[in-house]
Write a protein that holds these residues in place. Structure first.
Motif, mmCIF file in Angstrom:
data_model
loop_
_atom_site.group_PDB
_atom_site.id
_atom_site.type_symbol
_atom_site.label_atom_id
_atom_site.label_comp_id
_atom_site.label_asym_id
_atom_site.label_seq_id
_atom_site.Cartn_x
_atom_site.Cartn_y
_atom_site.Cartn_z
ATOM 1 N N LYS A 31 -49.154 136.331 -0.877
ATOM 2 C CA LYS A 31 -48.746 136.552 0.779
ATOM 3 C C LYS A 31 -49.145 135.161 1.457
ATOM 4 O O LYS A 31 -48.817 134.755 2.405
ATOM 5 N N LEU A 32 -50.522 134.736 1.007
ATOM 6 C CA LEU A 32 -51.204 133.668 1.661
ATOM 7 C C LEU A 32 -50.026 132.456 1.460
ATOM 8 O O LEU A 32 -49.892 131.610 2.314
ATOM 9 N N PHE A 33 -49.401 132.228 0.019
ATOM 10 C CA PHE A 33 -48.545 131.250 -0.158
ATOM 11 C C PHE A 33 -47.177 131.262 0.884
ATOM 12 O O PHE A 33 -46.676 130.246 1.287
ATOM 13 N N ASP A 34 -46.682 132.610 0.879
ATOM 14 C CA ASP A 34 -45.569 132.678 1.488
ATOM 15 C C ASP A 34 -45.694 132.409 3.134
ATOM 16 O O ASP A 34 -44.908 131.902 3.737
ATOM 17 N N VAL A 35 -46.980 132.878 3.482
ATOM 18 C CA VAL A 35 -47.199 132.790 4.949
ATOM 19 C C VAL A 35 -47.512 131.151 5.250
ATOM 20 O O VAL A 35 -46.689 130.791 6.276
ATOM 21 N N ALA A 36 -48.151 130.536 4.515
ATOM 22 C CA ALA A 36 -48.124 128.994 4.412
ATOM 23 C C ALA A 36 -46.803 128.471 4.403
ATOM 24 O O ALA A 36 -46.337 127.566 5.301
ATOM 25 N N LEU A 37 -45.950 128.871 3.633
ATOM 26 C CA LEU A 37 -44.509 128.387 3.517
ATOM 27 C C LEU A 37 -43.802 128.702 4.796
ATOM 28 O O LEU A 37 -43.161 127.706 5.419
ATOM 29 N N LEU A 38 -43.723 129.801 5.363
ATOM 30 C CA LEU A 38 -43.228 129.936 6.666
ATOM 31 C C LEU A 38 -43.553 129.281 7.835
ATOM 32 O O LEU A 38 -42.918 128.636 8.559
ATOM 33 N N ALA A 39 -45.055 128.866 7.832
ATOM 34 C CA ALA A 39 -45.626 128.154 8.838
ATOM 35 C C ALA A 39 -45.143 126.803 8.767
ATOM 36 O O ALA A 39 -44.705 126.083 9.800
ATOM 37 N N LEU A 40 -45.158 126.257 7.536
ATOM 38 C CA LEU A 40 -44.572 124.539 7.212
ATOM 39 C C LEU A 40 -42.982 124.517 7.679
ATOM 40 O O LEU A 40 -42.659 123.595 8.337
ATOM 41 N N ILE A 41 -42.069 125.613 7.422
ATOM 42 C CA ILE A 41 -40.777 125.709 7.762
ATOM 43 C C ILE A 41 -40.587 125.778 9.475
ATOM 44 O O ILE A 41 -40.055 124.785 9.771
ATOM 45 N N LEU A 42 -41.672 126.350 10.161
ATOM 46 C CA LEU A 42 -41.775 126.215 11.679
ATOM 47 C C LEU A 42 -41.990 124.849 12.116
ATOM 48 O O LEU A 42 -41.527 124.335 12.975
ATOM 49 N N ILE A 43 -43.084 124.345 11.366
ATOM 50 C CA ILE A 43 -43.557 122.862 11.850
ATOM 51 C C ILE A 43 -42.594 121.924 11.547
ATOM 52 O O ILE A 43 -42.215 121.115 12.645
ATOM 53 N N SER A 44 -41.872 122.167 10.437
ATOM 54 C CA SER A 44 -41.003 121.026 10.000
ATOM 55 C C SER A 44 -39.609 121.013 10.974
ATOM 56 O O SER A 44 -39.092 120.242 11.571
ATOM 57 N N THR A 45 -39.212 122.401 11.424
ATOM 58 C CA THR A 45 -38.095 122.559 12.285
ATOM 59 C C THR A 45 -38.613 122.059 13.793
ATOM 60 O O THR A 45 -37.761 121.358 14.340
ATOM 61 N N SER A 46 -39.407 122.423 14.177
ATOM 62 C CA SER A 46 -40.056 121.757 15.568
ATOM 63 C C SER A 46 -40.423 120.308 15.466
ATOM 64 O O SER A 46 -39.723 119.752 16.476
ATOM 65 N N ILE A 47 -40.656 119.610 14.377
ATOM 66 C CA ILE A 47 -40.706 118.097 14.362
ATOM 67 C C ILE A 47 -39.277 117.499 14.467
ATOM 68 O O ILE A 47 -38.706 116.547 15.323
ATOM 69 N N ILE A 48 -38.252 118.289 13.767
ATOM 70 C CA ILE A 48 -36.871 117.931 13.807
ATOM 71 C C ILE A 48 -36.222 117.676 15.109
ATOM 72 O O ILE A 48 -35.665 116.738 15.877
ATOM 73 N N MET A 49 -36.604 118.746 15.936
ATOM 74 C CA MET A 49 -36.212 118.922 17.405
ATOM 75 C C MET A 49 -36.889 118.197 18.170
ATOM 76 O O MET A 49 -36.348 117.436 19.374
ATOM 77 N N MET A 50 -38.178 117.873 17.981
ATOM 78 C CA MET A 50 -38.943 117.018 18.815
ATOM 79 C C MET A 50 -38.665 115.482 18.508
ATOM 80 O O MET A 50 -38.430 114.937 19.731
ATOM 81 N N GLU A 51 -38.116 115.186 17.437
ATOM 82 C CA GLU A 51 -37.523 113.904 17.159
ATOM 83 C C GLU A 51 -36.262 113.405 17.850
ATOM 84 O O GLU A 51 -35.749 112.410 18.189
#
Length: 275
Positions: A31-51
């Motif tokens: 569960k920790l791995f999956d939650v970390a994965l979901l958090a990284l997906i959100l961060i990556s998506t946010s970076i793409i939008m901010m770029e």
């Protein structure tokens, strides 16, 4: 849905442990791995939008690049780990989530040669579908599969309907070209067809409108027809979903097989005893 008995590794113990962490969420590490994965997906998506915002990209350009590199390298290692630990690698690679995981990586490496393709990394949002499994919301995924199966089974009827809609729009567009006599917005038949499609789908941009009385009459007919046309595919899919809902109890819980006879006691694909 992947057939789990085809994915669980059998040869080495470390693969089974790693498989449970990566593919399952019934353990603390999983569960920790999956939650970390979901958090990284959100961060990556946010970076793409901010770029895409010039002011932010100019101020944090290198921060965005470094963060995206770290996240993408993590996703690359995670993707190859998923392939390494499964029993049937082909089953994962060509599965729904396997294809999504691959598409989430390709734009990053293509951006070395074609920089604009980095914005396709927004496809990583599709990996958020795993949130249903992580937080024990599989009932929602089952509801989603009902919709997908209903769309698939009613596809022929929808194709016929779309063909009728295309023919209808072409005919009305051609008539409007003749009636309006080449006025602005109706200079050519393709432009008139564009107006017909916009009108019959009730989008109504308002950038083009008929002037002649006959043209307005055709517009009224087209607008009224648009409301009835919208109801047709909705009714087709709804009827199919109703039929699928009635047959849900005939689906194998293990492999998702739907081809089950009424008097069957075992699944013909995986052999699981049916409830």
């Amino acid at each position: 849905m992947e057939k789990e008995h085809n994915l669980v590794p059998e040869d080495k113990l470390w693969k089974r442990h790693l498989y449970r962490i990566i593919y399952r969420s019934d353990t603390r590490l999983g569960k920790l791995f999956d939650v970390a994965l979901l958090a990284l997906i959100l961060i990556s998506t946010s970076i793409i939008m901010m770029e895409s915002i010039p002011k932010l990209d100019k101020r944090f350009h290198y921060t965005f690049i470094i963060t995206e590199w770290i996240i993408s390298l993590f996703f690359t290692a995670e993707y190859w780990s998923r392939i390494a630990v499964v029993k049937n690698k082909k089953q994962y690679i060509f599965s729904f989530f396997g294809i999504i995981d691959f598409l989430a990586l390709v734009p990053f490496y293509l951006s070395f040669f074609f920089p604009v393709t980095k914005y396709f990394l927004i496809f990583r949002m599709l990996r958020m579908l795993r949130v249903f499994r992580v937080f024990n919301l599989m009932d929602f995924m089952n509801d989603g599969s009902v919709i997908i199966r209903a769309l698939k089974n009613s596809s022929r009827k929808i194709y016929i309907f779309l063909l009728f809609l295309i023919i209808f729009s072409v005919i009305v567009g051609s008539l409007m070209f003749m009636v309006e006599g080449g006025r602005p917005g109706f200079e050519t038949i393709p432009q008139s067809i564009y107006w017909a499609v916009v009108t019959v789908t009730t989008v109504g941009y308002g950038d083009v409108s008929p002037i002649t009385p006959m043209g307005k009459f055709f517009a009224v007919i087209l607008m009224l027809a648009g409301y009835s046309i919208i109801a047709v595919p909705t009714g087709i899919v709804t009827a199919e979903m109703r039929n699928k809902r009635q047959n849900l109890e005939k689906i194998c819980d293990r492999c998702g097989n739907e081809d089950i006879d009424d008097d069957a006691r075992y699944c013909k694909q995986c052999g699981k005893k049916l409830a």
